[in-house]
Scaffold this active site. Sequence first.
Site, PDB file in Angstrom:
ATOM      1  N   GLY A  63      64.087 -89.134 -89.866  1.00 28.82           N
ATOM      2  CA  GLY A  63      63.591 -90.032 -90.903  1.00 28.82           C
ATOM      3  C   GLY A  63      63.946 -91.448 -90.504  1.00 28.82           C
ATOM      4  N   GLN A  64      64.849 -92.055 -91.251  1.00 27.77           N
ATOM      5  CA  GLN A  64      65.256 -93.441 -91.007  1.00 27.77           C
ATOM      6  C   GLN A  64      64.044 -94.359 -91.050  1.00 27.77           C
ATOM      7  OE1 GLN A  64      67.834 -92.490 -87.369  1.00 27.77           O
ATOM      8  NE2 GLN A  64      69.238 -93.631 -88.663  1.00 27.77           N
ATOM      9  N   HIS A  65      63.279 -94.173 -92.108  1.00 29.90           N
ATOM     10  CA  HIS A  65      62.117 -95.031 -92.297  1.00 29.90           C
ATOM     11  C   HIS A  65      61.688 -95.024 -93.764  1.00 29.90           C
ATOM     12  CE1 HIS A  65      60.174 -91.144 -92.065  1.00 29.90           C
ATOM     13  NE2 HIS A  65      60.350 -91.049 -90.758  1.00 29.90           N
ATOM     14  N   ALA A  66      60.850 -96.009 -94.093  1.00 30.41           N
ATOM     15  CA  ALA A  66      60.146 -96.031 -95.377  1.00 30.41           C
ATOM     16  C   ALA A  66      58.661 -96.142 -95.049  1.00 30.41           C
ATOM     17  CB  ALA A  66      60.600 -97.226 -96.216  1.00 30.41           C
TER      18      ALA A  66
END
Length: 136
Positions: free
Chosen positions: A51-54
């Site tokens: 992930g580590q995202h928007a």
Amino acid sequence: MDLKEKCPVLHFNDLGDERGKLVVIEGNESIPFDIKRVFYIYGSDDTVVRGQHANRDSEFVLINVAGTSKVRITDGTEEFVVELNKPMMGVYIPKMIWKDMYDFSSDSVLLVLASTHYDGKEYIRDYQEYLKEIKI
Ligand code: TYD
């Protein structure tokens, strides 16, 4: 609305009987969007963070259909962690929410339902950039 209300944990009906379990998820019924894309993540372990995202345009529902994982969810102000540990539970992640998935069990299969087709340009992968965009 606080972050936990914006990103509710969802409990799906289990239509199981003596033959086994059955969980049904219908777009715009058990989840708040039409499903355009499905992907799943497996073969991760407790050493990786994904992930580590928007996403500027996508909404997601995350479900561990096997094994377990954790999702850290933040809007840059509040933060909470959901442990996904049952095939009949999921978490809804609206647009512009930052998420990290981690602590995958070796048997984890993390199913993701998405409201959009893939477009790498709608991902924000830099946390400072994310903070800048949500503060506008
Ligand atoms: P990435 O976004 O890093 O995965 P995660 O959010 O699960 O940690 O995606 C890994 C690679 O797969 C990256 O090169 C983009 C690609 N990808 C697609 O082509 N389509 C998709 O729907 C997804 C989720 C990823």
